[in-house]
Design a protein around this motif. Structure first.
Motif, PDB file in Angstrom:
ATOM      1  N   SER A  91       0.825  -1.213   0.000  1.00 53.14           N
ATOM      2  CA  SER A  91       0.000   0.000   0.000  1.00 53.14           C
ATOM      3  C   SER A  91       0.857   1.259   0.000  1.00 53.14           C
ATOM      4  O   SER A  91       0.468   2.277  -0.579  1.00 53.14           O
ATOM      5  CB  SER A  91      -0.938   0.004   1.207  1.00 53.14           C
ATOM      6  N   SER A  92       1.997   1.202   0.667  1.00 55.24           N
ATOM      7  CA  SER A  92       2.857   2.382   0.699  1.00 55.24           C
ATOM      8  C   SER A  92       3.384   2.740  -0.682  1.00 55.24           C
ATOM      9  O   SER A  92       3.704   3.906  -0.952  1.00 55.24           O
ATOM     10  CB  SER A  92       4.033   2.157   1.661  1.00 55.24           C
ATOM     11  N   LEU A  93       3.438   1.767  -1.583  1.00 56.34           N
ATOM     12  CA  LEU A  93       3.906   2.039  -2.939  1.00 56.34           C
ATOM     13  C   LEU A  93       2.916   2.885  -3.730  1.00 56.34           C
ATOM     14  O   LEU A  93       3.289   3.523  -4.719  1.00 56.34           O
ATOM     15  CB  LEU A  93       4.160   0.721  -3.683  1.00 56.34           C
ATOM     16  N   THR A  94       1.659   2.906  -3.320  1.00 58.37           N
ATOM     17  CA  THR A  94       0.667   3.695  -4.043  1.00 58.37           C
ATOM     18  C   THR A  94       0.893   5.193  -3.882  1.00 58.37           C
ATOM     19  O   THR A  94       0.298   5.988  -4.621  1.00 58.37           O
ATOM     20  CB  THR A  94      -0.761   3.359  -3.573  1.00 58.37           C
ATOM     21  N   HIS A  95       1.745   5.587  -2.929  1.00 57.25           N
ATOM     22  CA  HIS A  95       1.999   7.013  -2.739  1.00 57.25           C
ATOM     23  C   HIS A  95       2.699   7.635  -3.939  1.00 57.25           C
ATOM     24  O   HIS A  95       2.646   8.861  -4.120  1.00 57.25           O
ATOM     25  CB  HIS A  95       2.826   7.246  -1.474  1.00 57.25           C
ATOM     26  N   ILE A  96       3.344   6.816  -4.762  1.00 58.02           N
ATOM     27  CA  ILE A  96       3.988   7.373  -5.966  1.00 58.02           C
ATOM     28  C   ILE A  96       2.942   7.841  -6.974  1.00 58.02           C
ATOM     29  O   ILE A  96       3.276   8.571  -7.916  1.00 58.02           O
ATOM     30  CB  ILE A  96       4.924   6.330  -6.615  1.00 58.02           C
ATOM     31  N   LEU A  97       1.675   7.436  -6.765  1.00 55.26           N
ATOM     32  CA  LEU A  97       0.597   7.863  -7.661  1.00 55.26           C
ATOM     33  C   LEU A  97      -0.083   9.146  -7.190  1.00 55.26           C
ATOM     34  O   LEU A  97      -1.005   9.626  -7.859  1.00 55.26           O
ATOM     35  CB  LEU A  97      -0.458   6.753  -7.782  1.00 55.26           C
ATOM     36  N   LEU A  98       0.357   9.721  -6.078  1.00 52.61           N
ATOM     37  CA  LEU A  98      -0.267  10.939  -5.554  1.00 52.61           C
ATOM     38  C   LEU A  98      -0.263  12.101  -6.552  1.00 52.61           C
ATOM     39  O   LEU A  98      -1.229  12.883  -6.594  1.00 52.61           O
ATOM     40  CB  LEU A  98       0.411  11.355  -4.251  1.00 52.61           C
ATOM     41  N   PRO A  99       0.782  12.274  -7.387  1.00 54.41           N
ATOM     42  CA  PRO A  99       0.726  13.375  -8.368  1.00 54.41           C
ATOM     43  C   PRO A  99      -0.435  13.266  -9.353  1.00 54.41           C
ATOM     44  O   PRO A  99      -0.806  14.271  -9.971  1.00 54.41           O
ATOM     45  CB  PRO A  99       2.069  13.261  -9.099  1.00 54.41           C
ATOM     46  N   ALA A 100      -1.029  12.070  -9.476  1.00 57.12           N
ATOM     47  CA  ALA A 100      -2.169  11.932 -10.384  1.00 57.12           C
ATOM     48  C   ALA A 100      -3.383  12.700  -9.876  1.00 57.12           C
ATOM     49  O   ALA A 100      -4.265  13.059 -10.676  1.00 57.12           O
ATOM     50  CB  ALA A 100      -2.523  10.458 -10.560  1.00 57.12           C
ATOM     51  N   ILE A 101      -3.470  12.970  -8.562  1.00 56.55           N
ATOM     52  CA  ILE A 101      -4.621  13.695  -8.014  1.00 56.55           C
ATOM     53  C   ILE A 101      -4.651  15.136  -8.516  1.00 56.55           C
ATOM     54  O   ILE A 101      -5.650  15.565  -9.112  1.00 56.55           O
ATOM     55  CB  ILE A 101      -4.612  13.637  -6.472  1.00 56.55           C
ATOM     56  N   PRO A 102      -3.577  15.937  -8.328  1.00 55.27           N
ATOM     57  CA  PRO A 102      -3.626  17.300  -8.889  1.00 55.27           C
ATOM     58  C   PRO A 102      -3.674  17.304 -10.412  1.00 55.27           C
ATOM     59  O   PRO A 102      -4.302  18.189 -11.009  1.00 55.27           O
ATOM     60  CB  PRO A 102      -2.342  17.953  -8.360  1.00 55.27           C
ATOM     61  N   ALA A 103      -3.023  16.311 -11.049  1.00 52.87           N
ATOM     62  CA  ALA A 103      -3.066  16.247 -12.511  1.00 52.87           C
ATOM     63  C   ALA A 103      -4.485  16.029 -13.007  1.00 52.87           C
ATOM     64  O   ALA A 103      -4.921  16.657 -13.985  1.00 52.87           O
ATOM     65  CB  ALA A 103      -2.153  15.125 -13.004  1.00 52.87           C
ATOM     66  N   GLY A 104      -5.229  15.155 -12.330  1.00 49.72           N
ATOM     67  CA  GLY A 104      -6.616  14.912 -12.719  1.00 49.72           C
ATOM     68  C   GLY A 104      -7.483  16.140 -12.526  1.00 49.72           C
ATOM     69  O   GLY A 104      -8.351  16.439 -13.360  1.00 49.72           O
ATOM     70  N   LEU A 105      -7.258  16.873 -11.425  1.00 48.71           N
ATOM     71  CA  LEU A 105      -8.026  18.096 -11.180  1.00 48.71           C
ATOM     72  C   LEU A 105      -7.737  19.152 -12.243  1.00 48.71           C
ATOM     73  O   LEU A 105      -8.649  19.806 -12.771  1.00 48.71           O
ATOM     74  CB  LEU A 105      -7.689  18.651  -9.793  1.00 48.71           C
ATOM     75  N   ILE A 106      -6.472  19.344 -12.584  1.00 47.43           N
ATOM     76  CA  ILE A 106      -6.086  20.352 -13.585  1.00 47.43           C
ATOM     77  C   ILE A 106      -6.652  19.987 -14.955  1.00 47.43           C
ATOM     78  O   ILE A 106      -7.196  20.844 -15.673  1.00 47.43           O
ATOM     79  CB  ILE A 106      -4.549  20.480 -13.641  1.00 47.43           C
ATOM     80  N   LEU A 107      -6.548  18.719 -15.330  1.00 44.31           N
ATOM     81  CA  LEU A 107      -7.059  18.298 -16.634  1.00 44.31           C
ATOM     82  C   LEU A 107      -8.573  18.476 -16.720  1.00 44.31           C
ATOM     83  O   LEU A 107      -9.103  18.807 -17.794  1.00 44.31           O
ATOM     84  CB  LEU A 107      -6.685  16.836 -16.887  1.00 44.31           C
ATOM     85  N   TRP A 108      -9.271  18.243 -15.619  1.00 42.20           N
ATOM     86  CA  TRP A 108     -10.725  18.394 -15.651  1.00 42.20           C
ATOM     87  C   TRP A 108     -11.131  19.836 -15.990  1.00 42.20           C
ATOM     88  O   TRP A 108     -12.029  20.075 -16.772  1.00 42.20           O
ATOM     89  CB  TRP A 108     -11.320  17.978 -14.305  1.00 42.20           C
ATOM     90  N   TYR A 109     -10.442  20.787 -15.402  1.00 38.03           N
ATOM     91  CA  TYR A 109     -10.815  22.181 -15.607  1.00 38.03           C
ATOM     92  C   TYR A 109     -10.234  22.791 -16.880  1.00 38.03           C
ATOM     93  O   TYR A 109     -10.691  23.857 -17.317  1.00 38.03           O
ATOM     94  CB  TYR A 109     -10.375  23.017 -14.399  1.00 38.03           C
ATOM     95  N   HIS A 110      -9.235  22.131 -17.488  1.00 38.27           N
ATOM     96  CA  HIS A 110      -8.603  22.733 -18.665  1.00 38.27           C
ATOM     97  C   HIS A 110      -8.685  21.870 -19.923  1.00 38.27           C
ATOM     98  O   HIS A 110      -8.434  22.395 -21.013  1.00 38.27           O
ATOM     99  CB  HIS A 110      -7.124  23.034 -18.365  1.00 38.27           C
ATOM    100  N   ALA A 111      -9.008  20.580 -19.792  1.00 38.15           N
ATOM    101  CA  ALA A 111      -8.934  19.728 -20.988  1.00 38.15           C
ATOM    102  C   ALA A 111     -10.103  18.768 -21.124  1.00 38.15           C
ATOM    103  O   ALA A 111     -10.064  17.890 -21.987  1.00 38.15           O
ATOM    104  CB  ALA A 111      -7.617  18.942 -20.975  1.00 38.15           C
ATOM    105  N   ARG A 112     -11.153  18.914 -20.309  1.00 40.38           N
ATOM    106  CA  ARG A 112     -12.210  17.921 -20.382  1.00 40.38           C
ATOM    107  C   ARG A 112     -13.002  17.992 -21.685  1.00 40.38           C
ATOM    108  O   ARG A 112     -13.575  16.993 -22.115  1.00 40.38           O
ATOM    109  CB  ARG A 112     -13.154  18.045 -19.185  1.00 40.38           C
ATOM    110  N   ARG A 113     -13.051  19.147 -22.322  1.00 38.39           N
ATOM    111  CA  ARG A 113     -13.778  19.268 -23.578  1.00 38.39           C
ATOM    112  C   ARG A 113     -12.931  18.845 -24.769  1.00 38.39           C
ATOM    113  O   ARG A 113     -13.446  18.294 -25.749  1.00 38.39           O
ATOM    114  CB  ARG A 113     -14.272  20.709 -23.766  1.00 38.39           C
ATOM    115  N   THR A 114     -11.643  19.111 -24.714  1.00 39.42           N
ATOM    116  CA  THR A 114     -10.765  18.804 -25.849  1.00 39.42           C
ATOM    117  C   THR A 114     -10.113  17.430 -25.731  1.00 39.42           C
ATOM    118  O   THR A 114      -9.909  16.751 -26.742  1.00 39.42           O
ATOM    119  CB  THR A 114      -9.683  19.880 -25.970  1.00 39.42           C
ATOM    120  N   ASN A 115      -9.752  17.001 -24.527  1.00 41.98           N
ATOM    121  CA  ASN A 115      -9.073  15.712 -24.328  1.00 41.98           C
ATOM    122  C   ASN A 115      -9.703  14.962 -23.152  1.00 41.98           C
ATOM    123  O   ASN A 115      -9.102  14.854 -22.072  1.00 41.98           O
ATOM    124  CB  ASN A 115      -7.575  15.928 -24.061  1.00 41.98           C
ATOM    125  N   PRO A 116     -10.903  14.446 -23.313  1.00 39.30           N
ATOM    126  CA  PRO A 116     -11.567  13.769 -22.183  1.00 39.30           C
ATOM    127  C   PRO A 116     -10.911  12.457 -21.776  1.00 39.30           C
ATOM    128  O   PRO A 116     -11.022  12.053 -20.620  1.00 39.30           O
ATOM    129  CB  PRO A 116     -12.993  13.536 -22.704  1.00 39.30           C
TER     130      PRO A 116
END
Length: 483
Positions: free
Chosen positions: A94-119
């Motif tokens: 489970s501790s290895l999943t912490h390397i995926l933490l950057p996906a959280i802000p990346a997902g938030l940023i993509l939602w607000y800037h790319a959801r219409r062009t790159n869903p």
């Protein structure tokens, strides 16, 4: 004095657990004994149905004292401690999943800037982000266990895994994606019953020649799973019975099934609370000893490490919950795009993909426990999670839909409804003898693989994407629409 005898008397391992350690006794199973029966009965007395040694009281006290030393004051709030303790986690996997933490802000940023062009990238990053977010939620709630009785703490940990599942299903319900909701509910049960349980059997079978299952875990879990399966699939079988009748219209059959599903859901929730009352009150001793014995087999950093305070644990759990809500919403909003434009079958999306990330952290914890020879703890996560989905989460979603005016029912496709019954029968048969090995794990994984392949190739859902190539227009080998 031999090392084995010294281990027993110093309390590092008790006689029943000693037989579980391959490093000291090879492949001796717990049902065999290398202690003379007369000597064993003189030195031990019964407590519940596990034998507890009278000479082990001091060792047990030392064990409890070591655990208590790692518990801080309840209202401490130290951000540095939070980061350090959360980073280590209770499970190495489970501790290895912490390397995926950057996906959280990346997902938030993509939602607000790319959801219409790159869903598609929005879907992928938020799909990945649910894994570390759910892991934070699971870890935070798990840290609260140390101030709770063992049975209540273990139940709370299993319930936390259902929070992500409930959030995803409620969002899908709000978007009226009923088919995906139904598939996700059964998909969660398939993942727990077949994928994770099979992986635990396989991992434990690689580390140990054979592992034992407490009869309490096997018997109670099998009974609860069979009852829950009957409640889950009965509305589907009822629909298949009344739908072909000429004296009832299709809409009338749908209304009947909706009514049956709602009434059945009330009964399932009542059964769930009866199950909790049985496990936490009237027969809590059996469950307590199962947890205590499983924990005593492996005493490493996950028990004696420094722990979060109550305030810190609540903060981490709430932080994970917030991330889960956002990531789940962004993920679910892009499912329609993935289904329609990328050609993924809706059944495969709900039955296989979505359940994989709902309880990913919990799945890794169970896998780590099986590797550490704590198979009873691992099965309490896998089988307990399946029981909770069937007796609580699924009926809760139906009742929430009822309250919100949605026509959500338990009318699953006949294929997955019958597959659930078969999966429960297979798992129940495998745990009945109280022994596991790697081959049983491979068999369970194979059953999951077969169901996944069938779901991906469901013709009813792939007809839209492949059109005439699959269905035809009445030509040779084709099927006319509506037939």
């Amino acid at each position: 004095m031999s090392k084995d005898r010294e281990d027993v008397e110093t309390g590092s391992v008790t006689p029943p657990e000693k037989a579980w350690r391959r490093s000291t006794v090879g492949d001796i199973s717990p049902t065999q004994t290398e202690f003379p029966r007369e000597q064993y009965e003189e030195e031990h007395h019964h407590n519940g149905f596990w034998r507890v040694g009278s000479k082990q009281h001091k060792a047990h006290e030392n064990h409890a004292q070591k655990i208590a030393e790692g518990i801080p004051p309840p209202f401490r709030f130290n951000p540095i401690k939070i980061v350090m303790i959360t980073g280590r986690h209770t499970s190495k996997l489970s501790s290895l999943t912490h390397i995926l933490l950057p996906a959280i802000p990346a997902g938030l940023i993509l939602w607000y800037h790319a959801r219409r062009t790159n869903p598609l990238p929005v879907f992928i990053f938020n799909f990945i982000a649910i894994i570390p977010a759910g892991n934070l939620l699971s870890f935070g709630s798990g840290e609260l266990q140390h101030r709770l009785p063992k049975t209540i703490g273990a139940t709370l940990e299993i319930f936390t895994g259902a929070i992500v599942e409930i959030i995803v299903c409620v969002i899908l319900l709000h978007l009226k994606q009923y088919d995906v909701v139904r598939a996700a509910l059964l998909g969660s049960m398939f993942a727990n019953l077949l994928l994770v349980t099979g992986a635990c059997f396989l991992a434990g079978g690689i580390a140990y020649r054979e592992q034992k299952i407490a009869s309490y875990v096997g018997d109670i879990s099998s009974a609860a799973l069979l009852v829950s399966a009957v409640g889950m699939v009965s509305p589907s079988l009822f629909f298949q019975t009344i739908h072909p009748r000429i004296d009832i219209s299709e809409s009338g059959a749908d209304l009947k099934v909706l009514y049956v599903s709602r009434v059945v859901s009330i009964g399932l929730i009542v059964a769930y609370f009866c199950f909790l009352f049985f496990q936490l009150h009237t027969h809590s001793t059996g469950y307590h000893h199962v947890l205590e014995r499983a924990e005593s087999i492996y005493v490493g950093r996950k028990q004696y490490r420094e722990k979060l305070s109550v305030l810190e644990a609540i903060f981490v759990a709430l932080l994970g919950l917030v991330f889960v809500c956002f990531c789940a919403y962004f993920l679910v909003r892009e499912i329609e795009f993935v289904v329609e434009d990328q050609g993924f079958p809706e059944l495969f999306m709900g039955l296989i993909l979505v359940p994989l990330v709902e309880k990913f952290g919990e799945h890794l914890t169970a896998l780590n426990q099986a590797w550490d020879n704590q198979l009873d703890l691992a099965l309490s996560h896998c089988l307990g999670g399946s029981i909770q989905t069937a007796l609580f989460v699924a009926p809760l979603i139906v009742l929430v839909g009822w309250g919100l005016g949605h026509e959500m029912d338990l009318n699953f496709e006949l294929f997955i409804a019958l597959s659930l019954l078969l999966a429960i029968l297979v798992v129940g048969n495998f745990v009945r003898d109280g022994k596991t090995n790697w081959l049983k794990g491979m068999f369970l994984l194979m059953v999951y693989y077969v169901i996944a392949v069938a779901a991906y190739n469901d013709p009813e859902l792939r007809r839209h994407y492949f059109g005439e190539g699959l269905v035809g227009e009445g030509g040779e080998g084709g099927i006319k629409p509506g037939e």
